[in-house]
Each structure stands twice: as structure tokens, then as C-alpha cells.
Scaffold this motif. Structure first.
Motif, PDB file in Angstrom:
ATOM      1  N   LYS A  51       0.832  -1.209   0.000  1.00  0.00           N
ATOM      2  CA  LYS A  51       0.000   0.000   0.000  1.00  0.00           C
ATOM      3  C   LYS A  51       0.864   1.256   0.000  1.00  0.00           C
ATOM      4  O   LYS A  51       0.695   2.154  -0.834  1.00  0.00           O
ATOM      5  CB  LYS A  51      -0.940  -0.007   1.213  1.00  0.00           C
ATOM      6  CG  LYS A  51      -1.869  -1.219   1.260  1.00  0.00           C
ATOM      7  CD  LYS A  51      -2.820  -1.184   2.435  1.00  0.00           C
ATOM      8  CE  LYS A  51      -2.139  -1.264   3.779  1.00  0.00           C
ATOM      9  NZ  LYS A  51      -1.443  -2.555   4.012  1.00  0.00           N
ATOM     10  N   THR A  52       1.792   1.325   0.931  1.00  0.00           N
ATOM     11  CA  THR A  52       2.685   2.485   1.005  1.00  0.00           C
ATOM     12  C   THR A  52       3.579   2.558  -0.224  1.00  0.00           C
ATOM     13  O   THR A  52       3.818   3.636  -0.772  1.00  0.00           O
ATOM     14  CB  THR A  52       3.540   2.404   2.288  1.00  0.00           C
ATOM     15  OG1 THR A  52       2.677   2.410   3.432  1.00  0.00           O
ATOM     16  CG2 THR A  52       4.503   3.580   2.373  1.00  0.00           C
ATOM     17  N   ALA A  53       4.042   1.407  -0.675  1.00  0.00           N
ATOM     18  CA  ALA A  53       4.919   1.370  -1.849  1.00  0.00           C
ATOM     19  C   ALA A  53       4.221   1.910  -3.084  1.00  0.00           C
ATOM     20  O   ALA A  53       4.867   2.492  -3.963  1.00  0.00           O
ATOM     21  CB  ALA A  53       5.404  -0.062  -2.099  1.00  0.00           C
ATOM     22  N   LEU A  54       2.895   1.744  -3.166  1.00  0.00           N
ATOM     23  CA  LEU A  54       2.168   2.268  -4.315  1.00  0.00           C
ATOM     24  C   LEU A  54       2.242   3.785  -4.361  1.00  0.00           C
ATOM     25  O   LEU A  54       2.468   4.373  -5.425  1.00  0.00           O
ATOM     26  CB  LEU A  54       0.709   1.814  -4.281  1.00  0.00           C
ATOM     27  CG  LEU A  54      -0.191   2.406  -5.369  1.00  0.00           C
ATOM     28  CD1 LEU A  54       0.312   2.025  -6.756  1.00  0.00           C
ATOM     29  CD2 LEU A  54      -1.635   1.965  -5.187  1.00  0.00           C
ATOM     30  N   ALA A  55       2.045   4.437  -3.222  1.00  0.00           N
ATOM     31  CA  ALA A  55       2.130   5.897  -3.174  1.00  0.00           C
ATOM     32  C   ALA A  55       3.530   6.362  -3.553  1.00  0.00           C
ATOM     33  O   ALA A  55       3.703   7.355  -4.281  1.00  0.00           O
ATOM     34  CB  ALA A  55       1.754   6.408  -1.788  1.00  0.00           C
ATOM     35  N   GLU A  56       4.545   5.652  -3.076  1.00  0.00           N
ATOM     36  CA  GLU A  56       5.925   6.008  -3.404  1.00  0.00           C
ATOM     37  C   GLU A  56       6.188   5.854  -4.901  1.00  0.00           C
ATOM     38  O   GLU A  56       6.815   6.717  -5.531  1.00  0.00           O
ATOM     39  CB  GLU A  56       6.885   5.141  -2.591  1.00  0.00           C
ATOM     40  CG  GLU A  56       6.796   5.377  -1.088  1.00  0.00           C
ATOM     41  CD  GLU A  56       7.540   4.339  -0.267  1.00  0.00           C
ATOM     42  OE1 GLU A  56       7.757   4.573   0.928  1.00  0.00           O
ATOM     43  OE2 GLU A  56       7.894   3.268  -0.829  1.00  0.00           O
ATOM     44  N   ALA A  57       5.686   4.748  -5.472  1.00  0.00           N
ATOM     45  CA  ALA A  57       5.880   4.511  -6.905  1.00  0.00           C
ATOM     46  C   ALA A  57       5.114   5.536  -7.734  1.00  0.00           C
ATOM     47  O   ALA A  57       5.591   5.990  -8.781  1.00  0.00           O
ATOM     48  CB  ALA A  57       5.427   3.095  -7.264  1.00  0.00           C
ATOM     49  N   LEU A  58       3.927   5.909  -7.278  1.00  0.00           N
ATOM     50  CA  LEU A  58       3.124   6.897  -7.999  1.00  0.00           C
ATOM     51  C   LEU A  58       3.849   8.243  -8.048  1.00  0.00           C
ATOM     52  O   LEU A  58       3.923   8.882  -9.105  1.00  0.00           O
ATOM     53  CB  LEU A  58       1.761   7.054  -7.331  1.00  0.00           C
ATOM     54  CG  LEU A  58       0.801   8.061  -7.974  1.00  0.00           C
ATOM     55  CD1 LEU A  58       0.450   7.628  -9.393  1.00  0.00           C
ATOM     56  CD2 LEU A  58      -0.459   8.198  -7.129  1.00  0.00           C
ATOM     57  N   ALA A  59       4.386   8.671  -6.911  1.00  0.00           N
ATOM     58  CA  ALA A  59       5.119   9.938  -6.875  1.00  0.00           C
ATOM     59  C   ALA A  59       6.331   9.894  -7.797  1.00  0.00           C
ATOM     60  O   ALA A  59       6.602  10.847  -8.534  1.00  0.00           O
ATOM     61  CB  ALA A  59       5.543  10.247  -5.441  1.00  0.00           C
TER      62      ALA A  59
END
Length: 296
Positions: A51-59
Motif C-alpha cells: 500500500k505504502t509502496a504504491l504511493a511512493e511509486a506513484l510519486a
């Protein structure tokens, strides 16, 4: 990069893939819709599902700053919005006294100078509004309380906050907001209605092999498949305090690779369990079952 420059869910999935994050069609679609509709995305799922990794990848994929608000029990609006730099304000007062002496510079003028923007300490939510476009990650929102949820709902409805001493700060472009929850408690319906929603499952075997191939290409094909096979078996057990997530799979694969392991065996698996499980009880249970799991 503006969210509008992403043309489709497939385009978004491709951009995420370039960062090493492999999103399935359903996840890529709901994230694409959140961008186009300018709605927050609420991600729920077990710890370690990305979940957190998705936000990081999106940014990273959009070349936007990632601003993270880590929630915890007792967090309030001050920790999320802003505070005043009290030590600098005191120094400012002493400077005024030294310059103007007993004459002073006027009470009203002095008070106004104390609440100048240079003394403002912007916390994550205010930073996201000021720096937008940006990605605001509200991590583990389920750890906060009802009052903080209500505050978030207000901010996410208007994308602006009011600072009594300075006025209203509004985002020129609404930030991309990703909220994550491990579902330690149920969130209120009002906050959920404001968001688009997606439940993230642990990946299946083939997808997890692809994830390890993407994020840890140095690990051999044979070793990554052996590692993922064991991890998938561990997640099917109901006696572990914390089944390993994708992050632990990657750590374990890398640890084995750094030790020169070519094929997973009992000795190498047992000596590197610290990268995979994080409780003594889990470690003991896994060690007892390793022979059987490796035989499969």
C-alpha cells in the motif's frame, strides 16, 4: 507531471512498472480514476501488501514530491497542519527589544511580526497544499482517532485550510491523496464516501515472482521462485503472528543472493530467517516446518 497527462489505466500501469511496482488491472484502474476524478484513494489490506509502496511509486512515476503523514494514536490537527517556531519567535522579540529599546515598536505591530510566514512550521497536510501538485500519503489512518478522521474529511473536501494569523491556504491543484489502512479498526463511512476504495491482496505466486524479478533482478530465476514458493506457503498458515509481506519476500531473496545461495536449502533458509519473519515465535514455527516446505 500533471495527473491529466496520464491517458489511461494501462498507461499508468506502465509508468508504475518502470519504477518496479507491478499493479494489476483493477488497481491501475481505480488509481487512474482517482487521478482523473481528483478523489482520494483509500487502500486497505494486510500489512506488507504494497500500500505504502504504491504511493511512493506513484510519486516517482509522475515526478512529484511525496509528502508523508504517518498517523499514530493521539495525532491531532497540529501535527498534520502547522505549528509556530516558538524559539525563533522569542529570538525575534529579543531582537526587537535590542533595536528599539524601551520605546518598543508598538504592540500590534510586534504581534503581527511574530506571526509572519517565516515563523510557520508547515506539517505534511499544509506542505501538500503549498507544494501541490504533490502526492500526499496519509499512512495507517486507522491508527488515528475519530476526531482526526473528521479533520481529514474537512481538508479533503475543500483542499484548503485556514490559518487565523495568515488567512486561507488553498491548493492551486488538488494534491493526489493516498490513504492506507491495515484495518485495525473500521473507518467512518463519511471518510470512505469521500474516497475511492481498493482492497489490496497479497499477490499470487506468479505475480510475486514477477515483483521479485522487477525489484531484485540480481536474484536468479531459480532462487526467486523457490523463495516465493516458501513465502506463499507461510501465508497460508494460520499460526503466524505476522505472515511475511512482499517487502519481506524481497529482503529474504536479496539476503540469500548476497550470501551466494544458488538453491534454497535448509541451512541457508534457517540462517536468513531474520529477513523474513520478525517474531521469535514465528521463527521457531517456521524452522520446524522448513523441511516439509522445501520438499514441496
Amino acid at each position: 507531471m500533471a495527473p491529466g497527462s496520464i491517458t489511461s489505466a494501462a498507461d499508468l500501469a506502465g509508468r508504475l512498472g518502470e519504477t518496479g511496482y507491478l499493479a494489476d488491472d483493477e488497481l491501475a484502474t481505480v488509481l487512474y480514476l482517482a487521478l482523473r476524478m481528483e478523489r482520494p484513494l483509500l487502500l486497505e489490506g494486510e500489512p506488507g501488501t504494497g500500500k505504502t509502496a504504491l504511493a511512493e511509486a506513484l510519486a516517482e512515476s509522475m515526478d512529484l514530491p511525496l509528502i508523508r503523514l504517518q498517523c499514530y494514536e493521539g495525532i491531532d490537527a497540529t501535527q498534520a497542519l502547522y505549528d509556530w517556531d516558538f524559539p525563533r519567535q522569542i529570538l525575534h522579540l529579543r531582537t526587537l527589544e535590542a533595536v528599539h529599546g524601551d520605546e518598543g515598536s508598538g504592540i500590534e505591530e510586534t504581534e503581527k511580526s511574530l506571526y509572519d510566514e517565516r515563523f510557520l512550521l508547515a506539517r505534511p497536510v499544509l506542505q501538500a497544499l503549498q507544494q501541490s501538485p504533490a502526492v500526499l500519503l496519509v499512512d495507517e489512518v486507522d491508527r488515528a482517532d475519530d476526531e482526526f478522521e473528521a479533520f481529514l474529511l474537512e481538508v479533503l473536501s475543500t483542499y484548503q485550510v485556514s490559518i487565523p494569523e495568515l488567512g486561507t491556504v488553498a491548493a492551486a491543484v488538488p494534491p493526489v491523496v493516498v490513504l492506507t489502512s491495515n484495518r485495525t479498526r473500521e473507518l467512518h463511512d463519511a471518510l470512505k464516501r469521500r474516497c475511492l476504495y481498493h482492497w489490496i491482496e497479497h499477490p499470487g505466486l506468479e505475480r510475486e515472482v514477477e515483483i521479485v524479478r522487477s525489484r531484485a533482478p540480481e536474484v536468479s530465476e531459480a532462487l526467486r521462485r523457490q523463495v516465493v514458493t516458501v513465502v506463499q506457503q507461510l501465508r497460508s498458515r494460520d499460526d503466524l503472528l505476522k505472515p511475511p509481506g512482499v517487502a519481506e519476500t524481497l529482503d529474504w531473496a536479496k539476503a540469500l543472493h548476497y550470501l551466494g545461495t544458488q538453491d534454497l536449502d535448509l541451512e541457508s533458509a534457517a540462517t536468513t530467517l531474520g529477513a523474513l519473519v520478525k517474531y521469535r515465535e514465528d521463527s521457531d514455527r517456521v524452522k520446524q516446518a522448513l523441511d516439509r516446505m522445501l520438499a514441496r
